[in-house]
Motif scaffolding. Structure first.
Motif, PDB file in Angstrom:
ATOM      1  N   ALA A 137       0.792  -1.120  -0.030  1.00 49.58           N
ATOM      2  CA  ALA A 137       0.157  -0.079  -0.121  1.00 49.58           C
ATOM      3  C   ALA A 137       0.931   1.094   0.157  1.00 49.58           C
ATOM      4  CB  ALA A 137      -0.963   0.025   1.394  1.00 49.58           C
ATOM      5  N   ALA A 138       1.777   1.361   0.982  1.00 50.38           N
ATOM      6  CA  ALA A 138       2.662   2.440   0.910  1.00 50.38           C
ATOM      7  C   ALA A 138       3.293   2.673  -0.184  1.00 50.38           C
ATOM      8  CB  ALA A 138       3.858   2.281   2.064  1.00 50.38           C
ATOM      9  N   ASN A 139       3.765   1.726  -1.037  1.00 48.90           N
ATOM     10  CA  ASN A 139       4.790   1.647  -2.164  1.00 48.90           C
ATOM     11  C   ASN A 139       3.831   2.262  -3.286  1.00 48.90           C
ATOM     12  OD1 ASN A 139       5.940   0.887  -4.615  1.00 48.90           O
ATOM     13  ND2 ASN A 139       7.235  -0.481  -3.493  1.00 48.90           N
ATOM     14  N   LEU A 140       2.619   1.606  -3.443  1.00 47.22           N
ATOM     15  CA  LEU A 140       1.820   2.133  -4.645  1.00 47.22           C
ATOM     16  C   LEU A 140       1.196   3.402  -4.579  1.00 47.22           C
ATOM     17  CD1 LEU A 140      -0.202  -1.418  -4.921  1.00 47.22           C
ATOM     18  CD2 LEU A 140       1.509  -0.654  -6.514  1.00 47.22           C
ATOM     19  N   VAL A 141       0.899   3.795  -3.264  1.00 45.65           N
ATOM     20  CA  VAL A 141       0.384   5.052  -2.879  1.00 45.65           C
ATOM     21  C   VAL A 141       1.352   6.261  -3.281  1.00 45.65           C
ATOM     22  CG1 VAL A 141      -0.313   6.821  -1.266  1.00 45.65           C
ATOM     23  CG2 VAL A 141      -1.539   4.412  -1.447  1.00 45.65           C
ATOM     24  N   LYS A 142       2.617   5.950  -2.806  1.00 50.77           N
ATOM     25  CA  LYS A 142       3.690   6.795  -2.927  1.00 50.77           C
ATOM     26  C   LYS A 142       4.057   7.004  -4.316  1.00 50.77           C
ATOM     27  CE  LYS A 142       8.069   8.761  -1.503  1.00 50.77           C
ATOM     28  NZ  LYS A 142       8.341   9.295  -2.573  1.00 50.77           N
ATOM     29  N   THR A 143       4.184   5.804  -5.066  1.00 50.41           N
ATOM     30  CA  THR A 143       4.514   5.891  -6.483  1.00 50.41           C
ATOM     31  C   THR A 143       3.136   6.729  -7.457  1.00 50.41           C
ATOM     32  OG1 THR A 143       5.584   3.523  -6.254  1.00 50.41           O
ATOM     33  CG2 THR A 143       5.128   4.257  -8.474  1.00 50.41           C
ATOM     34  N   THR A 144       2.306   6.250  -6.994  1.00 48.64           N
ATOM     35  CA  THR A 144       1.107   7.122  -7.652  1.00 48.64           C
ATOM     36  C   THR A 144       1.228   8.597  -7.485  1.00 48.64           C
ATOM     37  OG1 THR A 144      -0.140   5.115  -7.732  1.00 48.64           O
ATOM     38  CG2 THR A 144      -1.261   7.206  -8.068  1.00 48.64           C
ATOM     39  N   MET A 145       1.287   9.058  -6.353  1.00 45.61           N
ATOM     40  CA  MET A 145       1.462  10.244  -5.922  1.00 45.61           C
ATOM     41  C   MET A 145       2.701  11.200  -6.703  1.00 45.61           C
ATOM     42  SD  MET A 145      -0.478  10.929  -2.552  1.00 45.61           S
ATOM     43  CE  MET A 145       0.809  11.802  -2.106  1.00 45.61           C
ATOM     44  N   ASP A 146       3.890  10.428  -6.701  1.00 41.95           N
ATOM     45  CA  ASP A 146       4.879  11.246  -7.340  1.00 41.95           C
ATOM     46  C   ASP A 146       4.595  11.498  -8.777  1.00 41.95           C
ATOM     47  OD1 ASP A 146       6.250  11.142  -4.577  1.00 41.95           O
ATOM     48  OD2 ASP A 146       7.533   9.507  -5.336  1.00 41.95           O
ATOM     49  N   PHE A 147       4.064  10.231  -9.477  1.00 38.72           N
ATOM     50  CA  PHE A 147       3.545  10.295 -10.781  1.00 38.72           C
ATOM     51  C   PHE A 147       2.743  11.169 -11.166  1.00 38.72           C
ATOM     52  CE2 PHE A 147       1.882   9.398 -14.807  1.00 38.72           C
ATOM     53  CZ  PHE A 147       2.694   8.616 -15.476  1.00 38.72           C
ATOM     54  N   VAL A 148       1.636  11.297 -10.379  1.00 37.57           N
ATOM     55  CA  VAL A 148       0.606  12.373 -10.482  1.00 37.57           C
ATOM     56  C   VAL A 148       1.082  13.584 -10.327  1.00 37.57           C
ATOM     57  CG1 VAL A 148      -1.668  13.062  -9.599  1.00 37.57           C
ATOM     58  CG2 VAL A 148      -1.301  10.741 -10.398  1.00 37.57           C
ATOM     59  N   ARG A 149       1.865  14.041  -9.237  1.00 35.06           N
ATOM     60  CA  ARG A 149       2.449  15.197  -9.162  1.00 35.06           C
ATOM     61  C   ARG A 149       3.310  16.064 -10.155  1.00 35.06           C
ATOM     62  NH1 ARG A 149       4.518  13.962  -3.798  1.00 35.06           N
ATOM     63  NH2 ARG A 149       2.612  14.530  -2.737  1.00 35.06           N
ATOM     64  N   TRP A 150       4.070  14.914 -10.964  1.00 32.80           N
ATOM     65  CA  TRP A 150       4.923  15.202 -12.018  1.00 32.80           C
ATOM     66  C   TRP A 150       4.148  15.466 -13.192  1.00 32.80           C
ATOM     67  CZ3 TRP A 150       9.601  17.078 -12.215  1.00 32.80           C
ATOM     68  CH2 TRP A 150      10.332  16.888 -13.456  1.00 32.80           C
ATOM     69  N   HIS A 151       3.336  14.455 -13.458  1.00 31.44           N
ATOM     70  CA  HIS A 151       2.518  14.533 -14.903  1.00 31.44           C
ATOM     71  C   HIS A 151       1.056  15.275 -14.887  1.00 31.44           C
ATOM     72  CE1 HIS A 151       5.419  11.489 -16.825  1.00 31.44           C
ATOM     73  NE2 HIS A 151       5.534  11.173 -15.509  1.00 31.44           N
ATOM     74  N   GLN A 152       0.755  15.607 -13.676  1.00 30.94           N
ATOM     75  CA  GLN A 152      -0.743  16.263 -13.537  1.00 30.94           C
ATOM     76  C   GLN A 152      -1.662  15.015 -14.217  1.00 30.94           C
ATOM     77  OE1 GLN A 152      -0.787  19.902 -12.340  1.00 30.94           O
ATOM     78  NE2 GLN A 152       0.537  18.559 -11.104  1.00 30.94           N
ATOM     79  N   LYS A 153      -1.759  13.872 -14.629  1.00 33.43           N
ATOM     80  CA  LYS A 153      -2.373  13.006 -15.082  1.00 33.43           C
ATOM     81  C   LYS A 153      -2.087  11.504 -14.270  1.00 33.43           C
ATOM     82  CE  LYS A 153      -1.916  14.672 -19.707  1.00 33.43           C
ATOM     83  NZ  LYS A 153      -1.494  14.458 -20.969  1.00 33.43           N
ATOM     84  N   PRO A 154      -2.902  10.707 -14.656  1.00 35.26           N
ATOM     85  CA  PRO A 154      -4.486  10.759 -14.937  1.00 35.26           C
ATOM     86  C   PRO A 154      -5.257  11.472 -13.882  1.00 35.26           C
ATOM     87  CG  PRO A 154      -3.609   8.490 -14.352  1.00 35.26           C
ATOM     88  CD  PRO A 154      -2.659   9.245 -14.261  1.00 35.26           C
TER      89      PRO A 154
END
Ligand code: AR6
Length: 180
Positions: A137-154
């Motif tokens: 959970a910690a891994n998937l949430v952090k990875t997603t947040m980092d991606f979304v912050r950078w790309h502003q998507k999805p």
């Protein structure tokens, strides 16, 4: 539970991933793309035979751990299935964390590539593959947040958790990772 991340949002839902009306549903697949139980079984059952036909035709070599490939979604209420291969848990010192993050990022990249505004993830690797749910959970949430912050998507990323234990683990991960 809904968390706003700039123009995007992260949602935690308890339920069955095959029922989600989203642009893309992430499958917890294996490297042979051979089908199986858990999420994989539920997706192929609900989506119909066309999904396996497409993986067999397009990806005869399968999909290495830490990556993901896309197909259409058959009878599922989505446009795509992203077949992601998370790591099998071997104690945590064999690169599992990086492989799980890579599989998650691969799906988010496929979402951007295919113009998906919404994508639903299961708790990748945390079932048959034995990854401890709190760490997944910690891994998937952090990875997603980092991606979304950078790309502003999805625009919408949903984590669809099958049971209360998994939902609790993701809720705690969000509390820890998201700045309030
Ligand atoms: N909707 C949402 N979550 C689900 C569902 C569902 N319908 N069914 C199970 N879960 P798993 P893995 C939860 O085993 O660990 C397969 O045989 C489940 O409770 O599906 O990555 C593949 O073919 C758990 O929390 O995926 C592979 O060989 C989470 O989804 C292997 O299992 C992931 O469990 C992949 O194992």
């Amino acid at each position: 539970m809904i968390v706003k991340l700039g123009p995007c949002r992260l949602e935690l839902i308890q339920g069955d991933i095959t029922q989600q009306h989203v642009d893309a549903i992430v499958n917890a697949a294996n490297a042979a793309l051979a089908g199986g139980g858990g999420v994989d079984g539920a997706i192929h059952d609900a989506g119909g035979a066309s999904i396996m036909k497409e993986t067999d035709e397009k990806y005869p070599e399968g999909c290495p751990t830490g990556s993901a490939v896309a197909t259409a979604a058959g009878d599922l209420p989505a446009n795509f299935v992203f077949h992601a291969v998370g790591p099998i848990w071997k104690g945590g010192r064999q690169g599992e964390a990086e492989q799980l993050a890579m599989a998650c990022r691969a799906c988010l990249q496929l979402a951007v590539k295919h113009n998906c505004t919404s994508v639903a993830f299961p708790a990748l690797s945390a079932g048959a593959y034995g990854y401890p749910i709190d760490l997944a959970a910690a891994n998937l949430v952090k990875t997603t947040m980092d991606f979304v912050r950078w790309h502003q998507k999805p625009s919408v990323v949903k984590f669809v958790l099958f049971d209360q234990g998994a939902f609790g683990a993701f809720a705690r991960a969000v509390e820890e990772v998201v700045p309030r």
